[in-house]
Design a protein around this motif. Sequence first.
Motif, mmCIF file in Angstrom:
data_model
loop_
_atom_site.group_PDB
_atom_site.id
_atom_site.type_symbol
_atom_site.label_atom_id
_atom_site.label_comp_id
_atom_site.label_asym_id
_atom_site.label_seq_id
_atom_site.Cartn_x
_atom_site.Cartn_y
_atom_site.Cartn_z
ATOM 1 N N ALA A 154 0.829 -1.206 0.000
ATOM 2 C CA ALA A 154 0.000 0.000 0.000
ATOM 3 C C ALA A 154 0.863 1.255 0.000
ATOM 4 C CB ALA A 154 -0.935 0.005 1.211
ATOM 5 N N GLU A 155 2.021 1.182 0.663
ATOM 6 C CA GLU A 155 2.892 2.352 0.766
ATOM 7 C C GLU A 155 3.763 2.541 -0.470
ATOM 8 O OE1 GLU A 155 6.659 3.928 3.495
ATOM 9 O OE2 GLU A 155 5.500 2.181 4.120
ATOM 10 N N LYS A 156 4.372 1.453 -0.971
ATOM 11 C CA LYS A 156 5.379 1.582 -2.023
ATOM 12 C C LYS A 156 4.941 1.023 -3.373
ATOM 13 C CE LYS A 156 9.600 0.652 -1.036
ATOM 14 N NZ LYS A 156 10.836 -0.046 -0.609
ATOM 15 N N GLY A 157 3.907 0.175 -3.372
ATOM 16 C CA GLY A 157 3.543 -0.504 -4.606
ATOM 17 C C GLY A 157 4.225 -1.856 -4.701
ATOM 18 N N TYR A 158 3.629 -2.732 -5.486
ATOM 19 C CA TYR A 158 4.122 -4.107 -5.620
ATOM 20 C C TYR A 158 5.532 -4.159 -6.207
ATOM 21 C CZ TYR A 158 4.464 -8.756 -7.794
ATOM 22 O OH TYR A 158 4.887 -9.985 -8.214
ATOM 23 N N SER A 159 5.745 -3.456 -7.312
ATOM 24 C CA SER A 159 7.032 -3.552 -8.028
ATOM 25 C C SER A 159 8.197 -3.057 -7.183
ATOM 26 C CB SER A 159 6.969 -2.771 -9.341
ATOM 27 O OG SER A 159 6.011 -3.331 -10.209
ATOM 28 N N ALA A 160 7.949 -2.029 -6.388
ATOM 29 C CA ALA A 160 9.032 -1.430 -5.596
ATOM 30 C C ALA A 160 9.278 -2.153 -4.278
ATOM 31 C CB ALA A 160 8.718 0.042 -5.322
ATOM 32 N N THR A 161 8.502 -3.194 -4.027
ATOM 33 C CA THR A 161 8.634 -3.937 -2.769
ATOM 34 C C THR A 161 9.399 -5.231 -3.004
ATOM 35 O OG1 THR A 161 6.541 -3.063 -1.946
ATOM 36 C CG2 THR A 161 7.359 -5.071 -0.904
ATOM 37 N N SER A 162 10.342 -5.522 -2.155
ATOM 38 C CA SER A 162 11.093 -6.775 -2.254
ATOM 39 C C SER A 162 10.622 -7.740 -1.178
ATOM 40 C CB SER A 162 12.594 -6.522 -2.095
ATOM 41 O OG SER A 162 12.888 -6.112 -0.772
ATOM 42 N N THR A 163 10.806 -9.021 -1.444
ATOM 43 C CA THR A 163 10.424 -10.021 -0.437
ATOM 44 C C THR A 163 11.305 -9.904 0.806
ATOM 45 O OG1 THR A 163 11.823 -11.631 -1.605
ATOM 46 C CG2 THR A 163 9.443 -11.692 -2.044
ATOM 47 N N SER A 164 12.533 -9.411 0.644
ATOM 48 C CA SER A 164 13.393 -9.233 1.814
ATOM 49 C C SER A 164 12.835 -8.140 2.738
ATOM 50 C CB SER A 164 14.821 -8.882 1.391
ATOM 51 O OG SER A 164 14.864 -7.682 0.659
ATOM 52 N N GLU A 165 12.254 -7.073 2.141
ATOM 53 C CA GLU A 165 11.631 -6.024 2.949
ATOM 54 C C GLU A 165 10.435 -6.580 3.716
ATOM 55 O OE1 GLU A 165 11.592 -1.769 1.011
ATOM 56 O OE2 GLU A 165 11.254 -3.274 -0.551
ATOM 57 N N ILE A 166 9.644 -7.380 3.023
ATOM 58 C CA ILE A 166 8.467 -7.977 3.665
ATOM 59 C C ILE A 166 8.913 -8.867 4.820
ATOM 60 C CG2 ILE A 166 6.497 -9.533 3.342
ATOM 61 C CD1 ILE A 166 6.415 -8.561 0.407
ATOM 62 N N ALA A 167 9.938 -9.693 4.560
ATOM 63 C CA ALA A 167 10.428 -10.602 5.595
ATOM 64 C C ALA A 167 10.945 -9.832 6.801
ATOM 65 C CB ALA A 167 11.529 -11.486 5.014
ATOM 66 N N GLN A 168 11.693 -8.754 6.537
ATOM 67 C CA GLN A 168 12.247 -7.955 7.639
ATOM 68 C C GLN A 168 11.136 -7.344 8.479
ATOM 69 O OE1 GLN A 168 14.868 -4.837 6.351
ATOM 70 N NE2 GLN A 168 15.507 -4.304 8.416
ATOM 71 N N LYS A 169 10.114 -6.771 7.812
ATOM 72 C CA LYS A 169 9.016 -6.150 8.553
ATOM 73 C C LYS A 169 8.205 -7.190 9.319
ATOM 74 C CE LYS A 169 5.381 -2.694 8.076
ATOM 75 N NZ LYS A 169 6.082 -1.718 8.925
ATOM 76 N N ALA A 170 8.074 -8.392 8.718
ATOM 77 C CA ALA A 170 7.307 -9.458 9.363
ATOM 78 C C ALA A 170 8.089 -10.156 10.466
ATOM 79 C CB ALA A 170 6.866 -10.478 8.314
ATOM 80 N N GLY A 171 9.417 -9.954 10.490
ATOM 81 C CA GLY A 171 10.246 -10.609 11.494
ATOM 82 C C GLY A 171 10.448 -12.086 11.217
ATOM 83 N N GLY A 206 13.162 -17.003 3.405
ATOM 84 C CA GLY A 206 12.780 -18.337 2.933
ATOM 85 C C GLY A 206 11.413 -18.761 3.440
ATOM 86 N N THR A 207 11.004 -18.215 4.582
ATOM 87 C CA THR A 207 9.684 -18.548 5.131
ATOM 88 C C THR A 207 8.576 -18.083 4.192
ATOM 89 O OG1 THR A 207 10.550 -18.318 7.378
ATOM 90 C CG2 THR A 207 8.159 -18.273 7.127
ATOM 91 N N ILE A 208 8.777 -16.927 3.566
ATOM 92 C CA ILE A 208 7.780 -16.424 2.613
ATOM 93 C C ILE A 208 7.595 -17.428 1.487
ATOM 94 C CG2 ILE A 208 7.306 -14.639 0.881
ATOM 95 C CD1 ILE A 208 8.648 -12.630 2.709
ATOM 96 N N PHE A 209 8.704 -17.956 0.971
ATOM 97 C CA PHE A 209 8.623 -18.846 -0.186
ATOM 98 C C PHE A 209 8.148 -20.255 0.181
ATOM 99 C CE2 PHE A 209 11.753 -15.604 -1.533
ATOM 100 C CZ PHE A 209 11.009 -15.073 -2.590
#
Length: 221
Positions: A38-55, A59-62
Amino acid sequence: MADEMEQWLSSLLRLNDEEEKMTDKQIKIIQAAVEIFAEKGYSATSTSEIAQKAGVAEGTIFRHYKTKKDLLISIVTPIMSKLVAPFVLRDFHKVLESEYEHFEDFLRAVMRNRLEFGMKNAPIIKIMLHEIPFHPELQSQFREQIVPKVAQRLERIVEHFQANGELIDMPPMTVMRMGASVIIGYILTRCIINPENSWNDEEEIERAVQFIMHGLTPVRG
């Protein structure tokens, strides 16, 4: 806005949980992805950012989602099929099926109803606006699950007021498209583009209705 995000996330997680029991880590991944998409858009978001924010480890995402796109689809699909579409049929259905003496009254009811929806669901609307143009799967869901459920009824309403002489003789789809441009334009500005402005919704609704009905031409006596 934080409260709206929390309410919306609760709705999303409840809908997802109906399909399969989500783990705590999966819930954290969904929450993090929604906020960053919602903040950055899909393309500008990396899975590493998501993982970091989720704690969690990346590899857990995948383990839960094969790709970042699968994660996006998992967020938007339940909202499209279980939240947005039923909302259109249920709450918007009340507006579409009510009797109105004048077309202006119908427009006011539509704007109030859709504005309430926009304010409650701003995060998912933002994600959908970002991503639908670039993902054929989401375009297809939108066309199949939302558009047909209101288009026919709107067309009948326009034809009714044309027969009554309140609207000019113009293809109903054209009337709908022009009216929708004004209504959606205000809702997006109000809920997404500049929500912090001091809006007077009733005044803005009245201005939009009068613009749709009369355009910019002054009334001459």
